[in-house]
Design a protein around this motif. Structure first.
Motif, PDB file in Angstrom:
ATOM      1  N   ARG A  58      25.465  46.375  35.912  1.00  0.00           N
ATOM      2  CA  ARG A  58      26.213  47.054  36.952  1.00  0.00           C
ATOM      3  C   ARG A  58      27.683  46.743  36.765  1.00  0.00           C
ATOM      4  NH1 ARG A  58      27.057  45.917  42.477  1.00  0.00           N
ATOM      5  NH2 ARG A  58      27.424  47.865  43.534  1.00  0.00           N
ATOM      6  N   GLU A  59      28.537  47.699  37.052  1.00  0.00           N
ATOM      7  CA  GLU A  59      29.974  47.510  36.868  1.00  0.00           C
ATOM      8  C   GLU A  59      30.703  47.659  38.187  1.00  0.00           C
ATOM      9  OE1 GLU A  59      30.624  49.283  32.370  1.00  0.00           O
ATOM     10  OE2 GLU A  59      31.331  50.432  34.088  1.00  0.00           O
ATOM     11  N   ILE A  60      31.719  46.845  38.341  1.00  0.00           N
ATOM     12  CA  ILE A  60      32.679  47.002  39.431  1.00  0.00           C
ATOM     13  C   ILE A  60      34.021  47.247  38.766  1.00  0.00           C
ATOM     14  CG2 ILE A  60      33.864  45.897  41.363  1.00  0.00           C
ATOM     15  CD1 ILE A  60      31.375  44.241  41.849  1.00  0.00           C
ATOM     16  N   VAL A  61      34.641  48.364  39.077  1.00  0.00           N
ATOM     17  CA  VAL A  61      35.923  48.724  38.475  1.00  0.00           C
ATOM     18  C   VAL A  61      37.028  48.417  39.483  1.00  0.00           C
ATOM     19  CG1 VAL A  61      37.314  50.570  37.473  1.00  0.00           C
ATOM     20  CG2 VAL A  61      34.835  50.533  37.114  1.00  0.00           C
ATOM     21  N   VAL A  62      37.952  47.556  39.062  1.00  0.00           N
ATOM     22  CA  VAL A  62      39.101  47.213  39.903  1.00  0.00           C
ATOM     23  C   VAL A  62      40.326  47.864  39.280  1.00  0.00           C
ATOM     24  CG1 VAL A  62      40.544  45.365  40.806  1.00  0.00           C
ATOM     25  CG2 VAL A  62      38.091  45.036  40.625  1.00  0.00           C
ATOM     26  N   GLY A  63      40.957  48.742  40.030  1.00  0.00           N
ATOM     27  CA  GLY A  63      42.175  49.392  39.564  1.00  0.00           C
ATOM     28  C   GLY A  63      43.395  48.617  40.041  1.00  0.00           C
ATOM     29  N   VAL A  64      44.372  48.447  39.153  1.00  0.00           N
ATOM     30  CA  VAL A  64      45.616  47.769  39.493  1.00  0.00           C
ATOM     31  C   VAL A  64      46.743  48.758  39.227  1.00  0.00           C
ATOM     32  CG1 VAL A  64      47.106  45.791  39.052  1.00  0.00           C
ATOM     33  CG2 VAL A  64      44.639  45.547  38.813  1.00  0.00           C
ATOM     34  N   GLY A  65      47.464  49.122  40.298  1.00  0.00           N
ATOM     35  CA  GLY A  65      48.554  50.076  40.161  1.00  0.00           C
ATOM     36  C   GLY A  65      49.825  49.421  39.651  1.00  0.00           C
ATOM     37  N   SER A  66      50.789  50.252  39.315  1.00  0.00           N
ATOM     38  CA  SER A  66      52.048  49.734  38.769  1.00  0.00           C
ATOM     39  C   SER A  66      52.855  48.968  39.811  1.00  0.00           C
ATOM     40  CB  SER A  66      52.881  50.880  38.195  1.00  0.00           C
ATOM     41  OG  SER A  66      53.181  51.810  39.223  1.00  0.00           O
ATOM     42  N   ILE A 102      38.586  45.589  34.674  1.00  0.00           N
ATOM     43  CA  ILE A 102      39.941  45.641  35.216  1.00  0.00           C
ATOM     44  C   ILE A 102      40.658  46.797  34.525  1.00  0.00           C
ATOM     45  CG2 ILE A 102      42.115  44.418  35.507  1.00  0.00           C
ATOM     46  CD1 ILE A 102      40.544  41.806  35.413  1.00  0.00           C
ATOM     47  N   ALA A 103      41.005  47.820  35.312  1.00  0.00           N
ATOM     48  CA  ALA A 103      41.734  48.979  34.801  1.00  0.00           C
ATOM     49  C   ALA A 103      43.145  48.905  35.358  1.00  0.00           C
ATOM     50  CB  ALA A 103      41.046  50.271  35.216  1.00  0.00           C
ATOM     51  N   ALA A 104      44.017  48.238  34.617  1.00  0.00           N
ATOM     52  CA  ALA A 104      45.384  48.021  35.089  1.00  0.00           C
ATOM     53  C   ALA A 104      46.327  49.036  34.464  1.00  0.00           C
ATOM     54  CB  ALA A 104      45.848  46.607  34.744  1.00  0.00           C
ATOM     55  N   ASP A 105      47.286  49.474  35.245  1.00  0.00           N
ATOM     56  CA  ASP A 105      48.340  50.343  34.745  1.00  0.00           C
ATOM     57  C   ASP A 105      49.143  49.587  33.695  1.00  0.00           C
ATOM     58  OD1 ASP A 105      50.577  52.599  36.478  1.00  0.00           O
ATOM     59  OD2 ASP A 105      50.591  51.991  34.385  1.00  0.00           O
ATOM     60  N   ALA A 106      49.680  50.310  32.715  1.00  0.00           N
ATOM     61  CA  ALA A 106      50.460  49.666  31.654  1.00  0.00           C
ATOM     62  C   ALA A 106      51.715  49.017  32.208  1.00  0.00           C
ATOM     63  CB  ALA A 106      50.820  50.686  30.578  1.00  0.00           C
ATOM     64  N   ALA A 107      52.209  49.520  33.330  1.00  0.00           N
ATOM     65  CA  ALA A 107      53.421  48.963  33.924  1.00  0.00           C
ATOM     66  C   ALA A 107      53.118  47.925  35.006  1.00  0.00           C
ATOM     67  CB  ALA A 107      54.273  50.088  34.517  1.00  0.00           C
ATOM     68  N   ALA A 108      51.842  47.596  35.211  1.00  0.00           N
ATOM     69  CA  ALA A 108      51.471  46.611  36.234  1.00  0.00           C
ATOM     70  C   ALA A 108      51.952  45.224  35.826  1.00  0.00           C
ATOM     71  CB  ALA A 108      49.967  46.607  36.446  1.00  0.00           C
ATOM     72  N   ILE A 128      34.057  39.597  32.649  1.00  0.00           N
ATOM     73  CA  ILE A 128      35.263  40.398  32.892  1.00  0.00           C
ATOM     74  C   ILE A 128      35.630  41.123  31.616  1.00  0.00           C
ATOM     75  CG2 ILE A 128      37.697  40.339  33.541  1.00  0.00           C
ATOM     76  CD1 ILE A 128      37.133  37.797  35.102  1.00  0.00           C
ATOM     77  N   THR A 129      35.989  42.386  31.743  1.00  0.00           N
ATOM     78  CA  THR A 129      36.490  43.153  30.624  1.00  0.00           C
ATOM     79  C   THR A 129      37.670  44.001  31.098  1.00  0.00           C
ATOM     80  OG1 THR A 129      35.888  44.629  28.815  1.00  0.00           O
ATOM     81  CG2 THR A 129      34.919  45.103  30.962  1.00  0.00           C
ATOM     82  N   PHE A 130      38.427  44.528  30.144  1.00  0.00           N
ATOM     83  CA  PHE A 130      39.607  45.323  30.471  1.00  0.00           C
ATOM     84  C   PHE A 130      39.417  46.736  29.948  1.00  0.00           C
ATOM     85  CE2 PHE A 130      41.046  40.975  30.371  1.00  0.00           C
ATOM     86  CZ  PHE A 130      41.843  40.889  31.494  1.00  0.00           C
ATOM     87  N   ALA A 131      39.807  47.706  30.760  1.00  0.00           N
ATOM     88  CA  ALA A 131      39.718  49.110  30.366  1.00  0.00           C
ATOM     89  C   ALA A 131      41.003  49.505  29.663  1.00  0.00           C
ATOM     90  CB  ALA A 131      39.485  49.990  31.596  1.00  0.00           C
ATOM     91  N   THR A 132      40.866  50.222  28.555  1.00  0.00           N
ATOM     92  CA  THR A 132      42.013  50.738  27.824  1.00  0.00           C
ATOM     93  C   THR A 132      41.747  52.196  27.486  1.00  0.00           C
ATOM     94  OG1 THR A 132      41.114  50.089  25.689  1.00  0.00           O
ATOM     95  CG2 THR A 132      42.566  48.510  26.788  1.00  0.00           C
TER      96      THR A 132
END
Length: 137
Positions: A58-66, A102-108, A128-132
């Motif tokens: 199961r995945e939980i996607v955490v978005g991080v804005g700029s 973790i799906a973080a913005d490039a400018a975060a 933990i993994t990172f989305a690119t």
């Protein structure tokens, strides 16, 4: 006094003792040197179906804005503090086998991503993994 001239002899270098010494040194080095054998690590990778892989954890996607705003599974989190993120991750229903993406913005800011990692530790999520995205997009 009558000195007889000596016949001029060309000096001669005897190479046989020199070769003997070199052979002894060579034999000594061959016996005292350990040869490390580089072994190749042989791995047989398992075969997997792509469909079975999608249904696994199961995945939980955490978005991080700029600007440092967060969203958990596309639901915005009101606060930017670590305890609020921990509560949001627990509310998402993660357990020890859940993967946090973790799906973080490039400018975060880097600190925003570190806050998500701290919240994951507090919520008991260890995968933990990172989305690119690919460079072609």
């Amino acid at each position: 006094m009558h000195f007889r001239p000596r016949p001029l002899e060309e000096p001669e270098i005897n190479l046989i003792p020199f070769i003997d010494v070199l052979l002894v040194i060579l034999i000594f080095l061959m016996l005292s040197t350990t040869y490390s054998k580089f072994t190749e690590l042989r791995i047989e990778l398992p075969v997997a179906d792509a469909d079975a892989q999608r249904n696994q954890p199961r995945e939980i996607v955490v978005g991080v804005g700029s600007e440092g705003q967060y969203s958990v599974n596309q639901v915005p989190v009101g606060s930017r503090t670590v305890p609020e993120l921990v509560e949001a991750l627990r509310a998402a229903g993660g357990d020890s086998s859940t993967v946090l993406v973790i799906a973080a913005d490039a400018a975060a800011k880097h600190q925003s991503v570190v806050h998500v990692m701290e919240a994951a530790r507090g919520a008991g999520l260890s995968h933990i993994t990172f989305a690119t995205q690919s460079a072609g997009r």
